[in-house]
Write an enzyme that holds these catalytic residues in place. Structure first.
Site, short mmCIF file in Angstrom:
data_model
loop_
_atom_site.label_atom_id
_atom_site.label_comp_id
_atom_site.label_asym_id
_atom_site.label_seq_id
_atom_site.Cartn_x
_atom_site.Cartn_y
_atom_site.Cartn_z
N GLU A 1 2.59 4.18 -6.60
CA GLU A 1 1.12 4.08 -6.11
C GLU A 1 0.92 4.94 -4.87
OE1 GLU A 1 0.21 0.32 -4.42
OE2 GLU A 1 -1.76 0.94 -4.07
N HIS B 1 3.05 -11.12 0.73
CA HIS B 1 1.78 -10.17 0.64
C HIS B 1 2.27 -9.48 -0.98
CE1 HIS B 1 -1.27 -6.80 1.39
NE2 HIS B 1 -0.40 -6.04 0.50
N GLU B 2 3.39 -8.69 -0.97
CA GLU B 2 3.76 -8.10 -2.28
C GLU B 2 3.76 -9.16 -3.42
OE1 GLU B 2 3.37 -5.11 -1.96
OE2 GLU B 2 3.72 -5.03 0.26
N HIS C 1 0.29 -9.91 -4.62
CA HIS C 1 -0.29 -8.92 -5.55
C HIS C 1 -0.06 -9.35 -6.93
CE1 HIS C 1 -2.06 -5.92 -3.19
NE2 HIS C 1 -0.77 -5.63 -2.48
N MET D 1 6.06 -2.44 -2.01
CA MET D 1 5.37 -2.09 -3.20
C MET D 1 5.53 -3.13 -4.25
SD MET D 1 3.34 -0.07 -4.59
CE MET D 1 2.63 -0.49 -6.14
N GLU D 2 4.44 -3.59 -4.85
CA GLU D 2 4.38 -4.89 -5.60
C GLU D 2 4.76 -4.49 -7.04
OE1 GLU D 2 1.60 -3.20 -4.13
OE2 GLU D 2 -0.01 -3.27 -5.39
N ASN D 3 5.42 -3.60 -7.32
CA ASN D 3 5.68 -3.12 -8.79
C ASN D 3 6.04 -4.53 -9.51
OD1 ASN D 3 6.08 -0.44 -7.94
ND2 ASN D 3 7.86 -1.28 -7.16
N GLU E 1 -6.07 -4.68 -2.03
CA GLU E 1 -5.52 -4.98 -0.61
C GLU E 1 -6.08 -5.78 0.51
OE1 GLU E 1 -2.63 -4.13 -0.28
OE2 GLU E 1 -2.38 -2.73 -1.95
N1 ARG Z 1 0.39 -1.39 -2.62
C1 ARG Z 1 1.23 -1.57 -1.33
C2 ARG Z 1 1.24 -2.47 -0.55
O1 ARG Z 1 0.12 -2.80 0.42
C3 ARG Z 1 1.30 -0.14 -0.50
C4 ARG Z 1 1.36 1.24 -1.09
C5 ARG Z 1 1.18 2.08 0.07
N2 ARG Z 1 0.68 3.30 -0.68
C6 ARG Z 1 0.38 4.61 -0.02
N3 ARG Z 1 0.29 5.63 -0.46
N4 ARG Z 1 0.22 4.53 1.30
O2 ARG Z 1 1.48 -3.64 -0.37
ZN ZN Z 2 -0.96 -4.43 -0.65
#
Ligand code: ARG
Ligand code: ZN
Length: 873
Positions: free
Chosen positions: A121, A297-298, A301, A263-265, A320
């Protein structure tokens, strides 16, 4: 070049499924990709297929097994064009070779302490293979990975493990399948020699989920708090929103080199290890709470972000803002709602209001960007969450839930927009949210002004309300917003005041809904002049000023039954004194004495809890005072005034503070729960106040707490207080801390941060020495941010030194690090956003340093974008 929301168009082709084959070797990684592609119904014959790349080099290409002739395609590092693809379903096969070892920007596939891992991301997947790297392309992924068994006994990707085995020559393989169509930014892969802890969670409908947290060998015992947080998050989302987990496996991997928090992969969250590892000796209460929050949080998501994702990156706050709102609610339910709210508002004002009031201001849903990485901001995240919170406030809990239910019912499996999100809430509640939507479109923090007037003869009470949003870059004029203002009227005896009728703006129970530039609300049948408690729970993200006197505020501080406003009232009194003194009107002794007495009463209260007291026993921070001054700020003057005011309020209370401090001594073993946390927070606040107000013996007391502390929370609090006040003990304590903990990188970060925040002239030299040490890892974002991020954001007097030395130091650092990791460089550079509000000498110094940095050229797109916007304002 600039990308505009108005130019959004669906792609002419879609990708149905993806087969990836990674051959991971010590020296490089070969990626073979098979994309099953279809033209859309309306795609014209001969429409080229354009895929994104970033620093890629193609080694082979074929369609349906037949290699393409050179004239049929154009392969460049940042794109791959196939000129006339078949107008039917086909398979495009490509091969690229990657060098993860040299990937210092930490986007795409890279190595962190030997482990291969990914961050995609927002646009990292195009650094792994040529792809339509945009969130509205949803495909199923099938991933085969082969790697040396000794270097990477653990092989992970999204979804379910469907096969694994030996691949000869010391290699082994694994095959992972993710049944849920997903955008490329949610792809993840990990290969490494890792330890793990495991557990299980059974969902409400009876699905048994295998949970695991992977980490460097030897750190397993520091992962249990994260696991506990994960299980509580899973249970909470079922209970509060009816949302269950949807795969049989949920994996988390902690890595040491990571550009942000986590990161929420899908099914394979990857975390910065500082947001996983917790042990009382090395992590503070703040760390424990942060881990709990980010794990939640993750995890959240999975529904708000993964099952329903964003159509394009302009919609980033769709996932977000909503997910931050959800994690805030989780923490509020797990801990103390009032304490959480106060902490969040302090954070919002510090980061988001600062952003919104400066050259980098942008709407929660921007309509243009040059570099999307620069829009992972406090505005998108925290203001985004405030907007969702206002929606919940306006619709009520049940109405909000109805909207959420309809959102999942209607949009599950889609990539969608803010409009679609607002529509479901409007529809589920039979209400129109057109004006409300302006919150997403308009930058800037609204100013809310309230003036009250009591008419004793007619027994009427009037509130005159005004809202105004100042121009921001690109938005010279502003529309009126829908501002929910929760309120109460408090009678002379401290209990709620009754009224018989109300007219003017819309008032529902205890909430005024202001939706025009100005309005008057008149209450009738009001027997006495009440004191109004306005914007309870901070029901809208605005800057409010009122005509309340210090007496009114101190009355609220004693009697308001909204804890947020009780806290706010005390802070407002401190702010008023600090502001007038900074502007040259010394405070009156009576005014300070009254605040001092209110602080003493707060400390002595047997109804308020410790955490709340800890938050209350202070005055607004320097950045807060500077923000309220708004222009011609001299940070040294602000620092001096604040220190003097703190002394004037708290020095007279030294004996009470010390007694309370001693009374709070505890021999209980460390526990991370909210109550024990509050206990430590209060005790450490008292220590901080004793040191800051130069109480006799305070420096020694802090040194003693530092020595005898039995957990990191207490030790770091003592170190921080000593260092900030630069007591004669401070250098010794800092040296000791480095020796004791310097071998643990995450604790070293705390030392770096404390060192960088010292408001004293030697700080730049000390930081230079640290950076010059050849063992200092300039590729690790945590180290860099702890040192230079803290200096640029949290050391106002030294960063903005009148001789420009602080500005030059940061600019040199940014230029150097930009070549290694543009995201870190760009983030540190945002520390300059305060420059337009400084006094002329500092303003000029900052501007000339920024201009020089810009004219030096050869900056990354990330850093150049920030710089351009910073100077355009
Ligand atoms: N999606 C992730 C989160 O909020 C964060 C990704 C941040 N990416 C970035 N390029 N700053 O949990
Ligand atoms: Zn997030």
């Amino acid at each position: 070049h600039t990308i505009y929301l108005k130019d959004y168009a669906p792609s002419p082709y879609r990708i149905v499924s993806v087969d990836l084959d990674f051959r991971i070797l010590a020296e490089n990684t070969t990626v073979t990709t098979q994309l099953t592609i279809e033209p859309r119904d309306d795609t014209a014959p001969g429409t080229p297929l354009v895929l994104d790349g970033d620093e890629l080099s193609l080694t082979s290409i074929a369609i349906d097994g037949a290699p393409l002739v050179l004239s049929a395609y154009l392969a460049e590092p940042n794109s791959l064009t196939v000129f006339e693809p078949p107008l039917r379903r086909f398979v495009l096969e490509t091969e690229v070779v990657l060098q993860p070892e040299n990937n210092t920007p930490l986007m795409g596939l890279y190595r962190s302490s030997g482990t291969w891992c990914t961050q995609c991301e927002p646009e990292g997947f195009r650094r792994i293979t040529y792809y339509m790297d945009r969130p509205d392309i949803l495909a199923t992924f099938n991933v085969r990975m082969t790697a040396p068994r000794d270097l990477a006994p653990v092989l992970l990707a999204n979804g379910n493990l469907v096969d694994r085995g030996d691949a000869g020559d010391g290699m082994h393989f694994a095959v992972w399948q993710d049944p849920f169509p997903k955008p490329s930014y949610l792809f993840a892969l990990v290969a490494g020699d890792l330890g793990a802890i495991t557990d299980t969670f059974t969902t409400a409908s009876g699905r048994k989920v295998d949970l695991a947290i992977y980490c460097t060998h030897g750190k397993e015992d520091q992962c249990y708090w994260a696991m506990d947080s994960l299980k509580r998050s899973m249970a909470w989302d079922e209970k509060r929103f009816g949302l269950e987990y949807d795969l049989d496996i949920f994996n988390i991997v902690a890595v040491s080199d990571f550009n942000f928090g986590a990161m929420e992969n899908k099914g394979l969250n990857i975390f910065n290890d500082k947001l996983v590892f917790a042990h009382p000796d090395t992590a503070t209460d703040g760390d424990y709470e942060g881990i709990e929050r980010v794990i939640a949080h993750e995890y959240f998501h999975n529904w708000t972000g993964n099952r329903i994702t964003c159509r394009d990156w302009f919609q980033l706050c769709l996932k977000e803002g909503l997910t931050v709102y959800r994690d805030q609610e989780f923490t509020s339910d797990e801990r103390s709602r009032a304490v959480k709210r106060i902490g969040d508002v302090v954070g919002l004002r510090g980061a988001q209001f600062a952003e919104d009031g400066g050259p980098l201001a942008h709407p929660a849903r921007p309509d243009e960007y040059r570099e999307i990485n620069n829009f992972y901001t406090a505005t998108v995240y925290e203001k985004g969450a405030e907007i969702v919170r206002m929606l919940a406030t306006l619709l009520g809990e049940a109405g909000f839930r109805k909207g959420m239910d309809l959102y999942f019912e209607r949009h599950d499996g889609e990539a969608t927009t803010i409009e679609a999100f607002l529509n479901v809430f409007g529809e589920a509640n039979g209400t129109n949210l057109d004006q409300f939507k302006t919150w997403y479109l308009q930058a800037g923090t609204p100013r809310l002004t309230v003036e009250d007037n009591y008419d004793a003869a007619n027994q009427t009470y009037t509130l005159k309300l005004k809202q105004e949003t100042l121009p921001t870059p690109g938005q010279p004029t502003k529309a009126a917003l829908v501002v929910p203002i929760k309120f109460g009227l408090i009678g002379p005896n401290g209990s709620p005041m009754e009224w018989s009728g109300v007219s003017g703006a819309e008032v529902r129970d205890e909430m005024i809904v202001l939706n025009t530039d100005a309005a008057e609300v008149t209450f009738t049948g009001v027997a006495n002049r009440p004191v109004p408690s306005l914007l309870r729970e901070f029901s809208a993200p605005v800057n409010m000023t009122t005509n309340l006197t210090q007496d009114d505020q101190l009355f609220l501080a004693r009697h308001d039954n909204d804890p947020f406003n009780r806290w706010q009232a005390l802070q407002d009194v401190g702010m008023a004194l600090a502001l007038s003194a900074t502007k040259g009107t010394p405070w009156s002794d009576n005014a300070v004495a009254a605040l001092s007495e209110a602080m003493a009463d707060t400390l002595a209260s047997d109804t308020l809890d410790d955490a709340f007291k800890a938050l209350s026993l202070t005055i607004p921070a320097e950045y807060q005072i500077a923000q309220n001054l708004g222009s011609d700020v001299d940070p040294v003057r602000v620092h001096e005034v604040r220190s003097e005011l703190l002394k004037a309020i708290f020095a007279p209370l030294a004996i009470q503070l010390l007694q309370a401090y001693r009374g709070l001594a505890s021999d209980q073993p460390y526990a991370p729960d909210a109550k024990s946390n509050g206990h430590r927070a209060l005790r450490n606040r008292l220590l901080g106040l004793l040191v800051a107000s130069d109480a006799p013996g305070a420096a020694n007391l802090a040194a003693e707490q530092y020595e005898t502390a039995r957990n990191m929370t207490d030790r770091l609090a003592a170190l921080g207080a000593s260092a900030y006040a630069w007591t004669e003990k401070a250098p010794v304590l800092l040296a000791d801390f480095k020796i004791r903990f310097g071998g643990d990188p995450l604790v070293l970060d705390k030392w770096l941060a404390v060192t960088a925040a010292v408001p004293e002239d030697g700080v730049i030299e000390r930081i230079r020495t640290i950076l010059a040490d050849p063992t200092f890892p300039k590729t690790n974002p945590n180290r860099l941010r702890s040192l230079m991020g803290v200096f640029a954001m949290s050391n106002p007097t030294q960063f903005t030194r009148a001789d420009g030395a602080g500005f030059r130091f940061v600019a040199e650092f940014v230029a150097e690090i930009d070549k290694i990791n543009p995201q870190v460089a760009a983030r540190v550079l945002t520390g300059f956003r305060i420059w337009p509000m400084l006094e002329p000498k500092r303003r000029e110094a900052a501007k000339s340093v920024l201009t020089t940095l810009q004219s030096g050229g050869s900056l990354s797109r990330n850093t150049a974008d920030i710089l351009t916007r910073m100077l355009a304002g």
